[in-house]
Design a protein around this motif. Structure first.
Motif, PDB file in Angstrom:
ATOM      1  N   PHE A   1      35.831  46.102  58.899  1.00 30.77           N
ATOM      2  CA  PHE A   1      34.649  46.451  59.579  1.00 30.77           C
ATOM      3  C   PHE A   1      33.506  47.680  58.319  1.00 30.77           C
ATOM      4  O   PHE A   1      33.034  47.826  57.716  1.00 30.77           O
ATOM      5  N   VAL A   2      34.939  48.864  58.213  1.00 29.45           N
ATOM      6  CA  VAL A   2      34.741  50.020  57.097  1.00 29.45           C
ATOM      7  C   VAL A   2      34.707  48.991  55.743  1.00 29.45           C
ATOM      8  O   VAL A   2      32.953  49.137  55.162  1.00 29.45           O
ATOM      9  N   CYS A   3      35.158  48.513  55.148  1.00 34.63           N
ATOM     10  CA  CYS A   3      35.295  47.858  53.926  1.00 34.63           C
ATOM     11  C   CYS A   3      34.205  46.450  54.075  1.00 34.63           C
ATOM     12  O   CYS A   3      33.262  47.074  52.910  1.00 34.63           O
ATOM     13  N   LEU A   4      33.653  46.134  54.744  1.00 32.18           N
ATOM     14  CA  LEU A   4      32.568  44.966  55.096  1.00 32.18           C
ATOM     15  C   LEU A   4      31.407  46.242  54.710  1.00 32.18           C
ATOM     16  O   LEU A   4      30.180  45.693  54.084  1.00 32.18           O
ATOM     17  N   HIS A   5      31.177  47.186  55.337  1.00 30.36           N
ATOM     18  CA  HIS A   5      30.439  48.230  55.921  1.00 30.36           C
ATOM     19  C   HIS A   5      29.996  48.588  54.246  1.00 30.36           C
ATOM     20  O   HIS A   5      28.374  48.551  53.906  1.00 30.36           O
ATOM     21  N   ALA A   6      30.836  48.934  53.325  1.00 30.36           N
ATOM     22  CA  ALA A   6      31.202  49.689  52.438  1.00 30.36           C
ATOM     23  C   ALA A   6      30.725  48.878  50.911  1.00 30.36           C
ATOM     24  O   ALA A   6      29.524  48.923  50.443  1.00 30.36           O
ATOM     25  N   THR A   7      30.950  47.809  51.323  1.00 23.45           N
ATOM     26  CA  THR A   7      30.972  46.366  49.984  1.00 23.45           C
ATOM     27  C   THR A   7      29.485  46.230  50.255  1.00 23.45           C
ATOM     28  O   THR A   7      28.405  46.109  48.869  1.00 23.45           O
TER      29      THR A   7
ATOM     30  N   SER B   1      39.350  45.630  44.604  1.00 26.25           N
ATOM     31  CA  SER B   1      39.147  44.326  44.575  1.00 26.25           C
ATOM     32  C   SER B   1      38.714  43.730  44.154  1.00 26.25           C
ATOM     33  O   SER B   1      38.081  42.622  43.872  1.00 26.25           O
ATOM     34  N   GLY B   2      37.033  43.880  44.415  1.00 30.45           N
ATOM     35  CA  GLY B   2      36.091  42.739  44.725  1.00 30.45           C
ATOM     36  C   GLY B   2      34.897  42.904  43.028  1.00 30.45           C
ATOM     37  O   GLY B   2      33.999  42.788  42.625  1.00 30.45           O
ATOM     38  N   SER B   3      35.620  43.091  42.238  1.00 27.47           N
ATOM     39  CA  SER B   3      35.252  43.818  40.228  1.00 27.47           C
ATOM     40  C   SER B   3      35.999  42.442  40.252  1.00 27.47           C
ATOM     41  O   SER B   3      36.832  42.047  40.662  1.00 27.47           O
ATOM     42  N   THR B   4      34.970  42.353  38.755  1.00 23.24           N
ATOM     43  CA  THR B   4      34.870  40.974  38.619  1.00 23.24           C
ATOM     44  C   THR B   4      36.834  40.237  37.046  1.00 23.24           C
ATOM     45  O   THR B   4      37.198  40.613  37.511  1.00 23.24           O
ATOM     46  N   PHE B   5      36.312  42.580  36.934  1.00 26.72           N
ATOM     47  CA  PHE B   5      38.139  42.472  36.411  1.00 26.72           C
ATOM     48  C   PHE B   5      39.316  42.129  36.976  1.00 26.72           C
ATOM     49  O   PHE B   5      40.474  41.374  36.715  1.00 26.72           O
ATOM     50  N   MET B   6      39.196  43.107  38.373  1.00 26.93           N
ATOM     51  CA  MET B   6      40.643  42.536  39.817  1.00 26.93           C
ATOM     52  C   MET B   6      40.185  41.238  40.625  1.00 26.93           C
ATOM     53  O   MET B   6      41.344  40.618  40.105  1.00 26.93           O
ATOM     54  N   THR B   7      38.705  40.755  39.854  1.00 23.75           N
ATOM     55  CA  THR B   7      39.053  38.993  40.438  1.00 23.75           C
ATOM     56  C   THR B   7      39.728  38.321  39.610  1.00 23.75           C
ATOM     57  O   THR B   7      40.134  36.966  40.096  1.00 23.75           O
ATOM     58  N   GLU B   8      39.454  38.407  38.959  1.00 24.14           N
ATOM     59  CA  GLU B   8      40.074  37.111  37.487  1.00 24.14           C
ATOM     60  C   GLU B   8      41.476  37.676  37.487  1.00 24.14           C
ATOM     61  O   GLU B   8      41.640  36.544  37.353  1.00 24.14           O
ATOM     62  N   GLN B   9      41.864  38.905  37.543  1.00 25.68           N
ATOM     63  CA  GLN B   9      43.400  38.624  37.581  1.00 25.68           C
ATOM     64  C   GLN B   9      43.658  38.677  38.985  1.00 25.68           C
ATOM     65  O   GLN B   9      45.115  37.544  38.763  1.00 25.68           O
ATOM     66  N   ARG B  10      43.522  38.530  40.136  1.00 20.11           N
ATOM     67  CA  ARG B  10      44.016  37.457  41.528  1.00 20.11           C
ATOM     68  C   ARG B  10      43.798  36.471  41.504  1.00 20.11           C
ATOM     69  O   ARG B  10      44.508  35.494  41.074  1.00 20.11           O
ATOM     70  N   ASN B  11      42.421  35.893  41.124  1.00 21.72           N
ATOM     71  CA  ASN B  11      42.138  33.996  41.509  1.00 21.72           C
ATOM     72  C   ASN B  11      42.296  33.618  40.132  1.00 21.72           C
ATOM     73  O   ASN B  11      42.722  32.538  40.284  1.00 21.72           O
ATOM     74  N   LEU B  12      42.437  34.157  38.735  1.00 17.57           N
ATOM     75  CA  LEU B  12      42.707  33.185  37.543  1.00 17.57           C
ATOM     76  C   LEU B  12      44.427  33.508  37.030  1.00 17.57           C
ATOM     77  O   LEU B  12      45.054  32.770  36.166  1.00 17.57           O
TER      78      LEU B  12
ATOM     79  N   PRO C   1      31.020  38.224  41.211  1.00 17.56           N
ATOM     80  CA  PRO C   1      31.094  38.314  42.053  1.00 17.56           C
ATOM     81  C   PRO C   1      29.506  39.715  42.807  1.00 17.56           C
ATOM     82  O   PRO C   1      29.354  40.177  41.901  1.00 17.56           O
ATOM     83  N   LYS C   2      29.248  39.446  43.894  1.00 19.21           N
ATOM     84  CA  LYS C   2      28.270  40.319  43.798  1.00 19.21           C
ATOM     85  C   LYS C   2      28.753  41.577  44.652  1.00 19.21           C
ATOM     86  O   LYS C   2      27.788  43.033  44.090  1.00 19.21           O
ATOM     87  N   THR C   3      30.269  41.818  44.390  1.00 15.77           N
ATOM     88  CA  THR C   3      30.845  43.434  44.931  1.00 15.77           C
ATOM     89  C   THR C   3      30.840  43.667  42.776  1.00 15.77           C
ATOM     90  O   THR C   3      31.342  44.860  43.756  1.00 15.77           O
ATOM     91  N   ASP C   4      30.806  42.901  42.212  1.00 20.64           N
ATOM     92  CA  ASP C   4      30.565  43.784  40.673  1.00 20.64           C
ATOM     93  C   ASP C   4      29.936  45.143  40.396  1.00 20.64           C
ATOM     94  O   ASP C   4      28.953  44.723  40.410  1.00 20.64           O
ATOM     95  N   ARG C   5      30.115  46.218  40.113  1.00 21.21           N
ATOM     96  CA  ARG C   5      29.268  47.000  39.776  1.00 21.21           C
ATOM     97  C   ARG C   5      29.873  47.809  38.593  1.00 21.21           C
ATOM     98  O   ARG C   5      29.231  49.178  38.285  1.00 21.21           O
ATOM     99  N   THR C   6      29.606  47.048  37.826  1.00 20.82           N
ATOM    100  CA  THR C   6      29.933  47.213  36.057  1.00 20.82           C
ATOM    101  C   THR C   6      29.287  47.401  34.971  1.00 20.82           C
ATOM    102  O   THR C   6      29.244  47.865  34.056  1.00 20.82           O
TER     103      THR C   6
END
Length: 730
Positions: A12-18, A120-131, A172-177
Motif C-alpha cells: 500500500f505504501v509503495c503504490l501510494h508513494a508511486t 525499480s520503476g525507473s527506465t534504467f531499472m526497468t530495462e535492466q529487469r525486463n530486457l 514507465p510513468k514511474t520514471d522521474r529522470t
C-alpha cells in the motif's frame, strides 16, 4: 498473519508513494502563455542522422579568433554541501539559459539523472529487469543502496514555477529522470532567463557510475541539468525540438556548452577533486571547508570527495595553450597505480593534441577508485575522469595494459565526448566507438600490446601478447551482428550488442583506414575535429568530414551504408584450393596429318621417362617443381557484404600471384597454369579486413605451414582475455 499484514502494508505504501510521485511536485498553478507554441521532443527512437547539419549549425565553426571556445548557452552557479555520513547533498543553483530559437519558449526541461537509481520503476531499472540488460559488472542494488534527486524550490524572477515529470521516450510513468518546468514568463527569442533552484540528493551506493562507498564519494549526474533545444539544421532537426531523453540503462549524456561556477562544502580533512580549476583559497568555517571550482566551455561537471585520499600525485604537460596541470587522486592501497595513470594521462595529452588538436583546458584530474568501488571507475567528465584500479600493475602484464588502456580511453573521451560533444543518447558510436579507435591507434604508436599474463603466470614464463585491433574484432559480433553502429544506445538487442558500439566501430574504422590510407585518415580526423569542436556533430557530419578531407566518397559511403546505417556481415572464405600437374591426357591426336591414338600405357611411360630425365638435369629442384606445369585453382565464397578483397597465392618456387576483386557475386574462381605447384592461398594477406566474421577460413595450405597456426592467434585471444579477466577479478 503478521507477515501477510506487513506485506500488504508495504505494498500500500509503495503504490501510494508511486501515485503521489506522478503528480506535480508543487501545487502552485501558473497560467500558460498564449504566445508560445509547444515545442516537440526529439523522436523517442532517434538514431543515426543521415542529413548533414547546416553550415551555421551551433553558430558555425569555432575559429581560433572566436571570443569564447564555445557558444555558451547556459550558466550554472551552484552551492552544494556534502554530508558524508548520510551521503546527501544540499544544493542551491542559479541556472541561466539562453533561448537560441526564433520563437518564445514557455516550458523547459531538466534532467534529474539520479532518479534512475531511486527504485525499480525507473527506465534504467526497468530495462535492466525486463530486457535482461547488464550494466558492466552488474553490481546488485541492495536495501539502503538507492539514491534520488528532489526539487525543493524552483523560481523564475521570484515567481514559483510549476513542474511535472514526463517520459519523452514513452518509458514507465514511474520514471522521474526528466522534469518539465512551466515558466511564469516566456523566454523571448535570443533572450535569457534565470531559474533559482533548491535541490536535495540522496547519493546511491556506487552501482552504476555515481555514488558512495564508505567515505569515498564520486558525485556525477547530480545537479538539475537543462536539456538541449536543437534548431532546424542541427543534427537532422527540421524544426525546433527538445532533445531530452530519459536516462536509459546504456545511454549517457548530451548537453549544451556553458559556464560552471561551483562551490563545494565538505568536512575538514576531505580532499576534493573536480571539473575545472580550483579558484581562490578554500574557506574554512565551523569544521567545514568550501572549495570553489570554475570552468567555462564545458557541458557537465563532476567531483569527488574523500577523507582517505593519499597526497595527490601531480604532474605537468606543456601544451600549445600553456601548461596543463595533471593531478591523480588515489587511495594508499593503490599507490602503485598512481604513477602509471599520471604517465598515461600526460602521454594522452600529447597524442591527442598532436593528432586532433591542442588540449584547450588548463587541468586534468584522474581518480583511481578505491577497493569495493569499481563501478565508479572508467567514467569520463570534462577535465575529470576515473580510471581503473588493480592490486598488481607490473609492466608487461594484463593488469598494466588494463590500467593504461582505461586511462587513455577515459582521457580520450575528453575530446570525443567533451570537446566534440556528440549526442551519446542517440549516436554513441561517435563517442565510444571513435574514441576506442583512436585509443588503439595511440597504443599502436606506443607499440603497446596486450600481454595476456598476470604477475604469477609471468613468473612461470607464460606471456603471450596480442595487438589491440586484433582483440577489438573479437567483441565486434562479426559472425552475427545485431544492430547497426549508428543505432541509439537503448534500442539494442542485448547488452553485448550495445558493446559493439566500442569494438565494432573501432574495427570498422580500422578497416576503412587500411582502405583509404593511414595519412588520409589522420588528415580526416584533424579536419573533423577542427570543423566540429564545440558544436555537437552528427554521424552525417562525421561522414561528410571524412569525404571532404580525403576525396574518397565511394569507399566512405560504402562503409557507412554497410555498417553504420545498416548491419552487414562480412564473410569471405576460400572454399576450394587445388594445385595439380597439368599432364597430357590419352586419346587421339593429329600427327603429320594422321589421327594417332595415344594410349594410357604409352603415356604413362613417356611421362615417367620425362620426369626421370628432368630430375637428372635439375638435381636441386624443390618439391612442387618438375617437367610439367601445374594448374592451380582457387574458389572463393562471399556470403556477406561487398568489400575490396585481396587473394594471394604463393608457389613452391617462391613466386606469387595477387588478385584484387570486389563485387556482390557469391563466388569467384581464379586459375593459373605455372611451372611450379602452389603451396598456399590467402585472403586478406595484409590483415586489412578485421570485420570478416572468421579469419580461420581465409587461408589454405597444401602442405604443413606455420602461417595456419598464426591465423589461430587472433580468434583465441578472446578466450584468453576472458580467462585472464577472471583471474584478475579473483
Amino acid at each position: 498473519m503478521r507477515n501477510t499484514a506487513l506485506a500488504a502494508l508495504a505494498l500500500f505504501v509503495c503504490l501510494h508513494a508511486t501515485a503521489a510521485a506522478a503528480q506535480p511536485a508543487t501545487a502552485t498553478a501558473v497560467p500558460a502563455t498564449d504566445s508560445c507554441t509547444e515545442i516537440p521532443f526529439a523522436d523517442a527512437n532517434a538514431a543515426a542522422v543521415t542529413a548533414p547539419s547546416a553550415a551555421d549549425a551551433w553558430g558555425g565553426p569555432r575559429g581560433d579568433d572566436a571570443a569564447t571556445l564555445s557558444d555558451r548557452v547556459v550558466r550554472y552557479d551552484i552551492d552544494v554541501t556534502l554530508d558524508p555520513v548520510k551521503h546527501t547533498l544540499d544544493g542551491q543553483q542559479k541556472l541561466t539559459w539562453r533561448n537560441r530559437s526564433a520563437q518564445p519558449v514557455c516550458a523547459v526541461y531538466l534532467h534529474l539523472y539520479l532518479n534512475a537509481f531511486e527504485g525499480s520503476g525507473s527506465t534504467f531499472m526497468t530495462e535492466q529487469r525486463n530486457l535482461n540488460f547488464e550494466f558492466r559488472s552488474d553490481v546488485p542494488v541492495e536495501d539502503g543502496d538507492w539514491g534520488y534527486s528532489k526539487l525543493r524550490r524552483v523560481q523564475q524572477n521570484g515567481q514559483p514555477v510549476r513542474w511535472s515529470f514526463v517520459q519523452p521516450d514513452g518509458g514507465p510513468k514511474t520514471d522521474r529522470t526528466v522534469v518539465r518546468l512551466d515558466l511564469p514568463q516566456a523566454v523571448a527569442p535570443g533572450e535569457s532567463t534565470t531559474l533559482d533552484i533548491d535541490f536535495f540528493n540522496q547519493l546511491p551506493r556506487v552501482t552504476a557510475r555515481t555514488g558512495y562507498y564508505d567515505s569515498f564519494h564520486l558525485v556525477a549526474q547530480w545537479f538539475p541539468k537543462i536539456g538541449v533545444l536543437e534548431l532546424p539544421g542541427e543534427r537532422g532537426a527540421t524544426e525546433p525540438r527538445w532533445n531530452v531523453h530519459e536516462f536509459h540503462m546504456h545511454s549517457e549524456f548530451y548537453a549544451d556548452f556553458g559556464e560552471y561556477d561551483v562551490r563545494i562544502t565538505v568536512p575538514k580533512g576531505y580532499t576534493v577533486g573536480a571539473t575545472g580549476e580550483e579558484t581562490g583559497t578554500p574557506v574554512e568555517r565551523d569544521g567545514n571547508v568550501t572549495h570553489r571550482f570554475v570552468q567555462n566551455d564545458v557541458h557537465d561537471f563532476a567531483w569527488t570527495a574523500d577523507k582517505r585520499y593519499a597526497k595527490p600525485l601531480d604532474g605537468v604537460y606543456k601544451g600549445a595553450y600553456g601548461p596543463v596541470k595533471v593531478r591523480v587522486l588515489y587511495h594508499p592501497e593503490y599507490e602503485s597505480n598512481a604513477q602509471p595513470v599520471l604517465q598515461a594521462t600526460i602521454d594522452s595529452l600529447d597524442y591527442f593534441s598532436r593528432t586532433l588538436g591542442p588540449y584547450p583546458y588548463k587541468t586534468v584530474t584522474a581518480v583511481v577508485p578505491p577497493y569495493n568501488a569499481d563501478e565508479a571507475g572508467g567514467m569520463e567528465y570534462p577535465t575529470f575522469f576515473t580510471a581503473s584500479s588493480y592490486k598488481d600493475v607490473e609492466p608487461d602484464t594484463l593488469t598494466r595494459y588494463g590500467l593504461d588502456f582505461v586511462t587513455i580511453h577515459e582521457f580520450g573521451h575528453g575530446y570525443f565526448y567533451g570537446i566534440l560533444a556528440s549526442n551519446e543518447f542517440e549516436e554513441p558510436m561517435l563517442d565510444e566507438g571513435l574514441n576506442e579507435y583512436w585509443d588503439q591507434r595511440m597504443l599502436r604508436e606506443r607499440k603497446q600490446r596486450i600481454h595476456a599474463t598476470t604477475p604469477w603466470l609471468k613468473k612461470i614464463g607464460f606471456a603471450p601478447s596480442f595487438a589491440g585491433f586484433d582483440t577489438e574484432r573479437l567483441g565486434a559480433m562479426t559472425g552475427n551482428p545485431a544492430d547497426a553502429l549508428g543505432q541509439n544506445s537503448w534500442n539494442r538487442m542485448s547488452s553485448r550488442s550495445y558493446g559493439t558500439v566500442y569494438s565494432r566501430t573501432a574495427t570498422m574504422m580500422h578497416d576503412l583506414e587500411q582502405r583509404i590510407g593511414k595519412e588520409a585518415m589522420e588528415r580526416a580526423f584533424k579536419h573533423y575535429y577542427a570543423k566540429w569542436k564545440f558544436r555537437h556533430p552528427s554521424i552525417a557530419d562525421f561522414r561528410e568530414a571524412l569525404i571532404e578531407s580525403t576525396g574518397q566518397r565511394d569507399a566512405i559511403e560504402q562503409a557507412f551504408a554497410q555498417q553504420v546505417y545498416a548491419t552487414s556481415k562480412v564473410d569471405d572464405s576460400i572454399a576450394e584450393f587445388s594445385s595439380k600437374e597439368a599432364l597430357p591426357a590419352p586419346g587421339y591426336v593429329e600427327h603429320k596429318g594422321k589421327r594417332v591414338e595415344v594410349t594410357s600405357k604409352a603415356l604413362e611411360k613417356a611421362i615417367a621417362d620425362k620426369r626421370e630425365a628432368w630430375k637428372k638435369q635439375n638435381p636441386k629442384a624443390k618439391d612442387g617443381e618438375g617437367p610439367f606445369p601445374y594448374r592451380t585453382t582457387v574458389l572463393v565464397r562471399r556470403e556477406g557484404a561487398d568489400v575490396p578483397q585481396v587473394l594471394r597465392v604463393k608457389f613452391a618456387d617462391g613466386s606469387s600471384e595477387t588478385v584484387r576483386w570486389s563485387g556482390s557475386k557469391p563466388w569467384q574462381r581464379f586459375s593459373w597454369t605455372r611451372p611450379s605447384k602452389a603451396v598456399s592461398a590467402q585472403l586478406d594477406p595484409d590483415r586489412n579486413i578485421n570485420l570478416d566474421s572468421s579469419k580461420l577460413d581465409d587461408g589454405r595450405t597444401l602442405e604443413s605451414d606455420r602461417s595456419a597456426t598464426r591465423r589461430w592467434t587472433g580468434d583465441i585471444a578472446a578466450l584468453l582475455q576472458n580467462f585472464y579477466a577472471l583471474l584478475v577479478s579473483l
